[in-house]
Design a protein around this motif. Structure first.
Motif, PDB file in Angstrom:
ATOM      1  N   GLN A  26       4.582  -7.187  -2.016  1.00 18.13           N
ATOM      2  CA  GLN A  26       3.385  -6.413  -2.360  1.00 18.13           C
ATOM      3  C   GLN A  26       2.434  -6.541  -1.184  1.00 18.13           C
ATOM      4  O   GLN A  26       2.207  -7.631  -0.682  1.00 18.13           O
ATOM      5  CB  GLN A  26       2.717  -7.003  -3.597  1.00 18.13           C
ATOM      6  CG  GLN A  26       3.475  -6.717  -4.848  1.00 18.13           C
ATOM      7  CD  GLN A  26       2.780  -7.335  -6.040  1.00 18.13           C
ATOM      8  OE1 GLN A  26       2.418  -8.499  -5.999  1.00 18.13           O
ATOM      9  NE2 GLN A  26       2.608  -6.551  -7.070  1.00 18.13           N
ATOM     10  N   ARG A  28      -1.264  -4.905   0.884  1.00 20.47           N
ATOM     11  CA  ARG A  28      -2.462  -4.074   0.822  1.00 20.47           C
ATOM     12  C   ARG A  28      -3.109  -4.064   2.198  1.00 20.47           C
ATOM     13  O   ARG A  28      -3.173  -5.097   2.857  1.00 20.47           O
ATOM     14  CB  ARG A  28      -3.427  -4.665  -0.208  1.00 20.47           C
ATOM     15  CG  ARG A  28      -4.640  -3.821  -0.450  1.00 20.47           C
ATOM     16  CD  ARG A  28      -5.539  -4.534  -1.418  1.00 20.47           C
ATOM     17  NE  ARG A  28      -4.886  -4.624  -2.716  1.00 20.47           N
ATOM     18  CZ  ARG A  28      -5.108  -3.777  -3.723  1.00 20.47           C
ATOM     19  NH1 ARG A  28      -5.953  -2.785  -3.558  1.00 20.47           N
ATOM     20  NH2 ARG A  28      -4.487  -3.921  -4.868  1.00 20.47           N
ATOM     21  N   VAL A  31      -8.259  -5.017   3.712  1.00 19.89           N
ATOM     22  CA  VAL A  31      -8.876  -5.956   2.776  1.00 19.89           C
ATOM     23  C   VAL A  31     -10.240  -6.441   3.258  1.00 19.89           C
ATOM     24  O   VAL A  31     -11.075  -6.840   2.462  1.00 19.89           O
ATOM     25  CB  VAL A  31      -7.973  -7.174   2.503  1.00 19.89           C
ATOM     26  CG1 VAL A  31      -6.912  -6.804   1.503  1.00 19.89           C
ATOM     27  CG2 VAL A  31      -7.322  -7.669   3.752  1.00 19.89           C
ATOM     28  N   ALA A  39      -4.797  -6.859   6.727  1.00 25.14           N
ATOM     29  CA  ALA A  39      -3.753  -6.608   5.740  1.00 25.14           C
ATOM     30  C   ALA A  39      -3.402  -7.916   5.054  1.00 25.14           C
ATOM     31  O   ALA A  39      -3.565  -8.992   5.614  1.00 25.14           O
ATOM     32  CB  ALA A  39      -2.512  -6.017   6.402  1.00 25.14           C
ATOM     33  N   TYR A  40      -2.898  -7.783   3.830  1.00 24.74           N
ATOM     34  CA  TYR A  40      -2.484  -8.938   3.044  1.00 24.74           C
ATOM     35  C   TYR A  40      -1.110  -8.628   2.490  1.00 24.74           C
ATOM     36  O   TYR A  40      -0.865  -7.536   1.994  1.00 24.74           O
ATOM     37  CB  TYR A  40      -3.480  -9.152   1.913  1.00 24.74           C
ATOM     38  CG  TYR A  40      -3.064 -10.186   0.909  1.00 24.74           C
ATOM     39  CD1 TYR A  40      -2.620  -9.817  -0.352  1.00 24.74           C
ATOM     40  CD2 TYR A  40      -3.130 -11.544   1.221  1.00 24.74           C
ATOM     41  CE1 TYR A  40      -2.237 -10.759  -1.285  1.00 24.74           C
ATOM     42  CE2 TYR A  40      -2.743 -12.494   0.294  1.00 24.74           C
ATOM     43  CZ  TYR A  40      -2.305 -12.096  -0.948  1.00 24.74           C
ATOM     44  OH  TYR A  40      -1.922 -13.039  -1.866  1.00 24.74           O
ATOM     45  N   ASP A 148      -3.614  -0.592  10.503  1.00 25.93           N
ATOM     46  CA  ASP A 148      -4.907  -0.343   9.882  1.00 25.93           C
ATOM     47  C   ASP A 148      -5.997  -0.218  10.927  1.00 25.93           C
ATOM     48  O   ASP A 148      -6.948   0.544  10.775  1.00 25.93           O
ATOM     49  CB  ASP A 148      -5.229  -1.502   8.918  1.00 25.93           C
ATOM     50  CG  ASP A 148      -6.436  -1.198   8.061  1.00 25.93           C
ATOM     51  OD1 ASP A 148      -7.224  -2.118   7.820  1.00 25.93           O
ATOM     52  OD2 ASP A 148      -6.586  -0.028   7.653  1.00 25.93           O
ATOM     53  N   VAL A 231       3.681   1.617   1.680  1.00 27.26           N
ATOM     54  CA  VAL A 231       2.337   1.054   1.554  1.00 27.26           C
ATOM     55  C   VAL A 231       1.362   1.787   2.467  1.00 27.26           C
ATOM     56  O   VAL A 231       0.240   2.125   2.070  1.00 27.26           O
ATOM     57  CB  VAL A 231       2.366  -0.459   1.904  1.00 27.26           C
ATOM     58  CG1 VAL A 231       0.974  -1.005   2.091  1.00 27.26           C
ATOM     59  CG2 VAL A 231       3.085  -1.230   0.828  1.00 27.26           C
ATOM     60  N   GLN A 234       0.545   5.242   1.156  1.00 28.21           N
ATOM     61  CA  GLN A 234      -0.335   5.139  -0.008  1.00 28.21           C
ATOM     62  C   GLN A 234      -1.776   4.890   0.433  1.00 28.21           C
ATOM     63  O   GLN A 234      -2.721   5.497  -0.069  1.00 28.21           O
ATOM     64  CB  GLN A 234       0.168   3.987  -0.899  1.00 28.21           C
ATOM     65  CG  GLN A 234      -0.677   3.676  -2.094  1.00 28.21           C
ATOM     66  CD  GLN A 234      -0.576   4.760  -3.135  1.00 28.21           C
ATOM     67  OE1 GLN A 234       0.383   5.533  -3.141  1.00 28.21           O
ATOM     68  NE2 GLN A 234      -1.551   4.845  -3.984  1.00 28.21           N
ATOM     69  N   HIS A 235      -1.920   3.994   1.401  1.00 21.39           N
ATOM     70  CA  HIS A 235      -3.255   3.653   1.889  1.00 21.39           C
ATOM     71  C   HIS A 235      -3.925   4.855   2.535  1.00 21.39           C
ATOM     72  O   HIS A 235      -5.114   5.121   2.305  1.00 21.39           O
ATOM     73  CB  HIS A 235      -3.143   2.510   2.898  1.00 21.39           C
ATOM     74  CG  HIS A 235      -4.445   2.114   3.491  1.00 21.39           C
ATOM     75  ND1 HIS A 235      -5.391   1.378   2.805  1.00 21.39           N
ATOM     76  CD2 HIS A 235      -4.986   2.358   4.703  1.00 21.39           C
ATOM     77  CE1 HIS A 235      -6.437   1.178   3.577  1.00 21.39           C
ATOM     78  NE2 HIS A 235      -6.216   1.761   4.740  1.00 21.39           N
ATOM     79  N   GLU A 238      -5.061   7.235  -0.146  1.00 22.41           N
ATOM     80  CA  GLU A 238      -6.301   6.791  -0.800  1.00 22.41           C
ATOM     81  C   GLU A 238      -7.501   7.014   0.102  1.00 22.41           C
ATOM     82  O   GLU A 238      -8.554   7.463  -0.345  1.00 22.41           O
ATOM     83  CB  GLU A 238      -6.203   5.299  -1.127  1.00 22.41           C
ATOM     84  CG  GLU A 238      -5.340   4.995  -2.321  1.00 22.41           C
ATOM     85  CD  GLU A 238      -5.149   3.506  -2.497  1.00 22.41           C
ATOM     86  OE1 GLU A 238      -5.839   2.725  -1.809  1.00 22.41           O
ATOM     87  OE2 GLU A 238      -4.295   3.122  -3.313  1.00 22.41           O
TER      88      GLU A 238
END
Lengths: 245, 394
Positions: A26, A28, A31, A39-40, A148, A231, A234-235, A238
């Motif tokens: 998982q 994300r 952050v 990122a995490y 990111d 991921v 998706q980011h 969003e």
């Protein structure tokens, strides 16, 4: 732990996975608001956090600036509570230095440093819980953080660990499997071209089995790539929704 | 002192030579340099010379209390130091990155592969175990430190003898070397590192790079194996992109090399054991030949000179003799004269010189017009009268 079967007769590992199965990943992005990129990632129970600052002006001595490329500076730190026993030295010990050097080597090859001469890109990685495959989790987290931050890269850098038990290659080792003392391989791969950015192996493995272990690690790294790709998309979706596109 | 940077022409020369599969010292791509192993007077002390790279290894032991989570195992400690005499660039504060990398690689190669039986180092479980310490010092840096260091470490460990210990109930007796012969360590296998240097984004690879080749390489792949073809460590460094079949090919080459080196090590250990048993002289002083003043010797490289004379004669026969320069002083105006126009330029192409010959008649006239302004040749002042021959004055 003597007598612990790493691979049962039916082909199940200690945590119920199959030989080539990865743990649940998982991740994300974004952050931290103040860092350029962050990122995490959670790979099973291994949790890693990565933060990227840059490209910015060289801090410290200007003499270190490279005239044609950016300088990539990586630092690795594992929290004192990350392992079973509390660690006394989170920074500055040889293992952390080595990890930092390896991360730097991996990302210097992947980031297009020629586009930012005389500048510096900082990558800081922190491991919050280490349950095997820490190098792989760090690389995956750092890849997401670099993406990111918008720093241009050749390709994703996806990493995975692999081991070898009972003539079968295992992918994505957990701490129990690593501590058992068998051979462990960590591989960082650029999935599109199949080029290996970093290869590291410990403990004895017969030369004949090397190919199968490399193959298992490469396949697992490509699976990680599929997940990380999802991921990132998706980011971006969003973020574009928030921007009102 | 900062490292002298490598000049661009030297870099280009080395890379071009490597593209043509030539190395500066005449080796083939998969050849190692000469390995020489010599032992000191104490057990556990050795010097390994890989070409000109020299590493000194020393093993020592001590009784300590074991680590808490491994109460029945001895402790192994490795330390590699880059001595300041090895290279001008090595200074007490400046070596950290290279040092960390080498030390970690050595640790992983020798400790994680379990080449030494640590259980046999236990004396009293939970209280007293042997701590074996391997100190390696780099004495001269001519490339490929890691290979030389790994050979030195394993040779020193094989050569070392620890004091004998006996446990009777609660009593532990430590015997001195005079009372009882010291005991060798139990070594399962001998891992040896083999380095591969990659050039031009992985197109060319060399085994055992020397210092110049290391400066121009893109990256390094180190594979540690033992003679049973078990890989103990693989480490890629330097940011090269490898392909899977390159790694597999390197592992095959490493297997062959490790066998050769292991044989050499066994022979050296056997020789030393024989000399010590027969009571002959041993130690570093014996391994340095007494006819030489210095310990370094330039090896003679064999060069084929059988056809040098013929080639030289051919070159002389084909070359044209240089044009004779005829001094022809020309008098322009009273008080100035000119002897010669300089030697003809022989650097230009044949075409250019033909053109020059055609234009020469035309240019002579131009010179007459501009003789006062142009400064070709030698201008000589006329000491005597105009009719008298022109004399060159100093």
């Amino acid at each position: 732990m003597a007598g612990l079967e790493l691979l049962s007769d039916q082909g199940y590992r200690v945590d119920g996975r199959r030989a080539g199965e990865l743990r649940r990943i998982q991740a994300r992005m974004g952050v931290f608001a103040q860092a350029d990129g962050s990122a995490y990632i959670e790979q099973g129970n291994t949790k890693a956090l990565a933060v990227v600052y840059g490209p910015h002006e060289i801090r410290g001595s200007r003499a270190r600036a490279l005239p044609d490329r950016a300088l990539v500076n990586c630092q690795y730190s594992s929290a004192t509570f990350s392992t079973g026993e509390r660690k006394r030295r989170p920074h500055g010990d040889r293992k952390s230095c080595e990890m930092g050097l390896q991360l730097r080597q991996t990302f210097e090859a992947a980031i297009l440093t020629q586009l930012h001469p005389r500048s510096q890109i900082d990558i800081y990685v922190q491991v919050l819980q280490a349950d095997g495959g820490t190098y792989a989790a760090c690389v995956n987290a750092a890849t997401l953080a670099v993406l990111d931050a918008g720093v241009p890269m050749r390709d994703f850098v996806c990493a995975c660990s692999a081991g070898f038990v009972d003539s079968t290659a295992l992918a994505d080792l957990s701490h129990v499997e690593e501590a058992a003392g068998g051979p462990q391989l960590a591989l960082a791969l650029l999935p599109a071209s199949g080029q290996i950015a970093l290869l590291e192996m410990d403990a004895r493995l017969h030369e004949d089995h090397l190919e199968s272990v490399l193959e298992a690690a490469a396949r697992a790294a490509r699976d990680v790539h599929t997940l990380l790709d999802r991921v990132v998309r998706q980011h971006v979706r969003e973020a574009s929704v928030l921007l009102g596109d | 002192m900062k490292e002298t940077p490598l000049s661009n022409c030297e870099r280009r020369f080395l890379l071009r030579a490597i593209e043509e599969k030539k190395r500066l010292d005449g080796r083939q791509t998969y050849d190692y340099r000469n390995i020489k192993i010599s032992f000191g007077t104490d057990y556990g002390c050795c010097i390994v010379e890989l070409g000109k790279t020299r590493v000194l290894g020393q093993v020592s032991c001590e009784l300590v209390s074991p680590k808490l989570n491994r109460a029945t195992e001895g402790i192994l400690f490795f330390n590699l130091e880059l001595s300041q005499m090895a290279a001008p660039a090595f200074e007490p504060g400046r070596q950290s990155d290279l040092l960390v990398k080498l030390n970690r690689l050595l640790e992983r190669c020798l400790r994680n592969s379990k080449c030494i039986d640590t259980e046999s180092l236990c004396v009293v479980a939970g209280e007293k175990v042997w701590q074996i310490r391997v100190d390696l010092h780099l004495l001269n840096h001519d490339g490929n430190i890691i290979d030389a260091a790994s050979i030195a470490a394993i040779v020193a460990l094989c050569h070392f003898r620890r004091p004998d210990v006996s446990v009777q109930g609660d009593e532990v007796t430590l015997y001195t070397p005079e009372e009882r012969d010291p005991v060798p360590l139990s070594i399962h296998h001998m891992p040896i590192c083999v380095s591969f240097a990659f050039f031009q984004q992985g197109t060319y690879l060399l085994v055992d790079p020397n210092e110049r080749e290391e400066r121009v390489m893109d990256g390094l792949l180190v594979i540690a194996m033992n003679k049973h073809r078990e890989i103990c460590t693989i480490q890629s460094s330097g940011g090269i992109m490898l392909l899977k079949d390159q790694v597999l090919r390197c592992s095959k080459i490493a297997g062959v090399k490790v066998l050769e080196i292991t044989e050499l090590i066994q022979k050296a250990l056997e020789n030393d054991r024989k000399v010590r048993k027969e009571g002959g002289k041993y130690g570093f002083a014996e391994s340095i030949a007494s006819q030489r003043i210095t310990a370094f010797k330039m090896e003679k490289a064999p060069i084929d000179t059988s056809d040098v004379e013929e080639k030289a004669e051919e070159i002389i026969a084909e070359a044209e003799p240089p044009l004779e320069v005829v001094s022809n002083p020309v008098l322009w105006t009273p008080g100035t004269a000119q002897i010669g126009e300089g030697v003809e330029n022989s650097w230009g192409d044949l075409e250019d010189s033909e053109k020059e010959e055609e234009d020469e008649d035309g240019t002579d006239e131009a010179i007459i017009l501009d003789s006062i302004k142009m400064d070709i040749g030698v201008e000589v002042s006329n000491i005597g009268s105009q009719d008298a021959p022109i004399v060159l004055s100093d």
